[in-house]
Design a protein around this motif. Structure first.
Motif, PDB file in Angstrom:
ATOM      1  N   HIS A 196      23.397  43.774  30.236  1.00 26.46           N
ATOM      2  CA  HIS A 196      23.806  44.688  29.179  1.00 26.46           C
ATOM      3  C   HIS A 196      22.838  44.566  28.013  1.00 26.46           C
ATOM      4  CE1 HIS A 196      27.827  43.903  31.129  1.00 26.46           C
ATOM      5  NE2 HIS A 196      27.614  45.186  31.321  1.00 26.46           N
ATOM      6  N   VAL A 197      22.033  45.571  27.827  1.00 29.30           N
ATOM      7  CA  VAL A 197      21.110  45.562  26.695  1.00 29.30           C
ATOM      8  C   VAL A 197      21.872  46.066  25.474  1.00 29.30           C
ATOM      9  CG1 VAL A 197      18.967  46.484  25.774  1.00 29.30           C
ATOM     10  CG2 VAL A 197      19.155  45.979  28.210  1.00 29.30           C
ATOM     11  N   PRO A 198      21.913  45.287  24.390  1.00 24.87           N
ATOM     12  CA  PRO A 198      22.664  45.728  23.211  1.00 24.87           C
ATOM     13  C   PRO A 198      22.045  46.978  22.598  1.00 24.87           C
ATOM     14  CG  PRO A 198      21.565  43.634  22.781  1.00 24.87           C
ATOM     15  CD  PRO A 198      21.299  43.992  24.199  1.00 24.87           C
ATOM     16  N   ARG A 199      22.899  47.859  22.120  1.00 27.56           N
ATOM     17  CA  ARG A 199      22.469  49.101  21.488  1.00 27.56           C
ATOM     18  C   ARG A 199      22.518  48.913  19.973  1.00 27.56           C
ATOM     19  NH1 ARG A 199      25.508  54.963  21.802  1.00 27.56           N
ATOM     20  NH2 ARG A 199      24.169  55.972  20.277  1.00 27.56           N
ATOM     21  N   LEU A 200      21.417  49.264  19.321  1.00 28.79           N
ATOM     22  CA  LEU A 200      21.378  49.217  17.874  1.00 28.79           C
ATOM     23  C   LEU A 200      22.144  50.413  17.342  1.00 28.79           C
ATOM     24  CD1 LEU A 200      20.291  47.900  15.283  1.00 28.79           C
ATOM     25  CD2 LEU A 200      18.247  49.326  15.535  1.00 28.79           C
ATOM     26  N   LEU A 201      23.165  50.155  16.556  1.00 31.18           N
ATOM     27  CA  LEU A 201      23.997  51.223  16.011  1.00 31.18           C
ATOM     28  C   LEU A 201      23.381  51.776  14.725  1.00 31.18           C
ATOM     29  CD1 LEU A 201      27.485  49.607  16.629  1.00 31.18           C
ATOM     30  CD2 LEU A 201      26.369  51.400  17.965  1.00 31.18           C
TER      31      LEU A 201
END
Length: 84
Positions: free
Chosen positions: A22-27
């Motif tokens: 799971h690659v974190p998404r920059l919000l």
């Protein structure tokens, strides 16, 4: 005992997310000046949709600002204060 900073904790979470696939998404918002990341495999979840909507709105605003800036900069008679 080693004192961990918030940055250290976040880097460890990011590495764990990447390791799990799971690659974190920059919000597109921050909390107390700190970037916000979302780790999920649900791209249709509430926060993902909220982030998509906010990003779309930010892009629309950016396009409007760019269009207005081009009008001012293309007009050689634009007042100095308006150009600034």
């Amino acid at each position: 005992m080693v004192e961990r900073t918030d940055g250290d904790r976040q880097r460890r979470r990011n590495l764990a997310d990447v390791a799990s696939g799971h690659v974190p998404r920059l919000l597109p918002w921050t909390t107390d000046g700190k970037r916000c990341l979302l780790s999920t495999d649900d791209t249709g979840g509430y926060l993902s949709r909220l982030a998509d909507d906010m990003e779309a709105e930010q892009l629309d605003i950016g396009e409007d600002v760019l269009r207005e800036a081009e009008k001012v900069l293309d007009d050689p008679l634009s007042p100095h204060a308006e150009v600034r």
